[in-house]
Design a protein around this motif. Structure first.
Motif, short mmCIF file in Angstrom:
data_model
loop_
_atom_site.label_atom_id
_atom_site.label_comp_id
_atom_site.label_asym_id
_atom_site.label_seq_id
_atom_site.Cartn_x
_atom_site.Cartn_y
_atom_site.Cartn_z
N THR A 136 1.09 -0.98 0.08
CA THR A 136 -0.01 0.02 0.12
C THR A 136 0.87 1.24 -0.02
O THR A 136 1.83 1.47 0.74
N VAL A 137 0.37 2.35 -0.80
CA VAL A 137 0.96 3.63 -0.81
C VAL A 137 -0.12 4.47 -0.40
O VAL A 137 -1.12 4.55 -1.16
N MET A 138 0.08 5.29 0.55
CA MET A 138 -0.80 6.24 1.18
C MET A 138 -0.27 7.52 0.94
O MET A 138 0.81 7.51 1.50
N THR A 139 -0.93 8.53 0.50
CA THR A 139 -0.51 9.93 0.39
C THR A 139 -1.60 10.85 0.51
O THR A 139 -2.89 10.70 0.21
N TYR A 140 -1.11 12.06 0.81
CA TYR A 140 -2.05 13.44 0.76
C TYR A 140 -1.70 14.52 0.30
O TYR A 140 -0.17 14.76 0.43
N ASP A 141 -2.39 15.38 -0.04
CA ASP A 141 -1.77 16.69 -0.60
C ASP A 141 -3.16 17.52 -0.78
O ASP A 141 -4.02 17.46 -1.42
N ALA A 142 -2.72 18.71 0.10
CA ALA A 142 -4.08 19.78 0.21
C ALA A 142 -5.28 18.93 0.65
O ALA A 142 -5.30 18.50 1.66
N ASN A 143 -6.16 19.06 -0.23
CA ASN A 143 -7.45 18.44 0.19
C ASN A 143 -7.75 17.08 -0.39
O ASN A 143 -8.70 16.43 -0.38
N LEU A 144 -6.68 16.41 -0.97
CA LEU A 144 -6.85 15.26 -1.55
C LEU A 144 -6.04 13.89 -0.81
O LEU A 144 -4.90 14.17 -0.32
N TYR A 145 -6.62 12.93 -0.53
CA TYR A 145 -6.10 11.85 -0.03
C TYR A 145 -6.48 10.49 -0.86
O TYR A 145 -7.31 10.37 -1.39
N LEU A 146 -5.16 9.80 -0.92
CA LEU A 146 -5.12 8.71 -1.96
C LEU A 146 -4.37 7.50 -1.28
O LEU A 146 -3.34 7.83 -0.63
N THR A 147 -5.27 6.27 -1.40
CA THR A 147 -4.55 5.21 -0.90
C THR A 147 -4.50 4.25 -2.28
O THR A 147 -5.64 3.99 -2.80
N VAL A 148 -3.49 3.54 -2.74
CA VAL A 148 -3.39 2.47 -3.80
C VAL A 148 -2.78 1.34 -3.23
O VAL A 148 -1.67 1.41 -2.62
N THR A 149 -3.32 0.33 -3.37
CA THR A 149 -2.87 -1.02 -3.03
C THR A 149 -2.93 -2.17 -3.98
O THR A 149 -3.68 -2.04 -5.07
N ALA A 150 -1.74 -3.03 -4.06
CA ALA A 150 -1.60 -3.75 -5.01
C ALA A 150 -1.41 -4.99 -4.15
O ALA A 150 -0.57 -5.33 -3.32
N ALA A 151 -1.95 -6.26 -4.56
CA ALA A 151 -1.90 -7.54 -3.95
C ALA A 151 -1.79 -8.58 -5.21
O ALA A 151 -2.41 -8.39 -6.17
N PRO A 152 -1.21 -9.77 -4.97
CA PRO A 152 -1.02 -10.78 -5.84
C PRO A 152 -2.39 -11.56 -6.11
O PRO A 152 -3.27 -11.52 -5.26
N LEU A 153 -2.54 -11.84 -7.51
CA LEU A 153 -3.58 -12.56 -7.60
C LEU A 153 -3.90 -13.95 -6.90
O LEU A 153 -4.76 -14.56 -6.69
N ARG A 154 -2.59 -14.62 -6.64
CA ARG A 154 -2.50 -15.93 -6.09
C ARG A 154 -1.76 -15.79 -4.70
O ARG A 154 -0.77 -15.26 -4.66
N ALA A 174 -0.08 7.38 -7.89
CA ALA A 174 -0.43 8.29 -6.88
C ALA A 174 -0.19 9.73 -7.71
O ALA A 174 -0.92 10.69 -7.75
N SER A 175 1.22 10.00 -7.87
CA SER A 175 1.37 11.28 -8.39
C SER A 175 0.69 11.60 -9.61
O SER A 175 0.40 13.02 -9.69
N SER A 176 0.60 10.70 -10.54
CA SER A 176 -0.30 10.99 -11.89
C SER A 176 -1.65 11.44 -11.69
O SER A 176 -2.31 12.16 -12.04
N ALA A 177 -2.21 10.70 -10.38
CA ALA A 177 -3.65 10.87 -10.18
C ALA A 177 -3.75 12.29 -9.54
O ALA A 177 -4.63 12.93 -9.82
N PHE A 178 -2.64 12.53 -8.45
CA PHE A 178 -2.78 14.08 -7.98
C PHE A 178 -2.93 15.14 -9.32
O PHE A 178 -3.65 15.94 -9.05
N THR A 179 -1.87 14.96 -10.23
CA THR A 179 -1.76 15.84 -11.23
C THR A 179 -3.11 15.86 -11.81
O THR A 179 -3.64 17.05 -12.25
N ALA A 180 -3.78 14.92 -12.29
CA ALA A 180 -4.90 14.86 -13.09
C ALA A 180 -6.13 15.36 -12.05
O ALA A 180 -7.11 16.39 -12.71
N LEU A 181 -6.32 15.19 -10.81
CA LEU A 181 -7.43 15.58 -10.13
C LEU A 181 -7.10 17.01 -9.86
O LEU A 181 -8.01 17.77 -9.63
N ARG A 182 -5.97 17.79 -9.89
CA ARG A 182 -5.77 19.04 -9.85
C ARG A 182 -6.24 19.98 -10.97
O ARG A 182 -6.25 20.99 -11.03
N ALA A 183 -6.35 19.31 -12.01
CA ALA A 183 -6.53 20.03 -13.43
C ALA A 183 -7.74 20.32 -13.54
O ALA A 183 -8.56 19.96 -13.20
#
Length: 73
Positions: A29-47, A64-73
Motif C-alpha cells: 500500500t502507498v498512502m499519500t495526501y496533498d492539500a484536500n486530496l487523500y489517496l491510497t493505492v494497494t496492489a496484491a498478488p492474484l494468487r 498516485a503522483s499522476s492521479a494528483f496531477t489529473a485531479l488538480r487539473a
C-alpha cells in the motif's frame, strides 16, 4: 493497518506526505495526501503467496503522483 504489516516507510516526492507498507493480507500500500486530496493505492498478488514485482512501490507512487496531477487539473 493489519496486524501482519511491515513497518511504515516514508516516501519523498509524492504530495505533501506519503508512506508505504506491506501487509501479508492486503499486499503493498502507498498512502499519500496533498492539500484536500487523500489517496491510497494497494496492489496484491492474484494468487496468495505469489511474489510481487521489485519496482511495485515505485509504480504505485508514480500512479498516485499522476492521479494528483489529473485531479488538480
Amino acid at each position: 493497518m493489519q496486524q501482519g504489516s511491515s513497518p511504515v516507510t516514508e516516501l519523498a516526492g509524492i504530495g505533501t506526505t506519503a508512506c508505504t507498507y506491506t501487509d501479508s493480507t492486503t499486499g503493498v500500500t502507498v498512502m499519500t495526501y496533498d492539500a484536500n486530496l487523500y489517496l491510497t493505492v494497494t496492489a496484491a498478488p492474484l494468487r496468495p503467496g505469489a511474489d510481487l514485482p521489485e519496482g511495485l512501490v515505485a509504480g504505485l507512487g508514480s500512479a498516485a503522483s499522476s492521479a494528483f496531477t489529473a485531479l488538480r487539473a
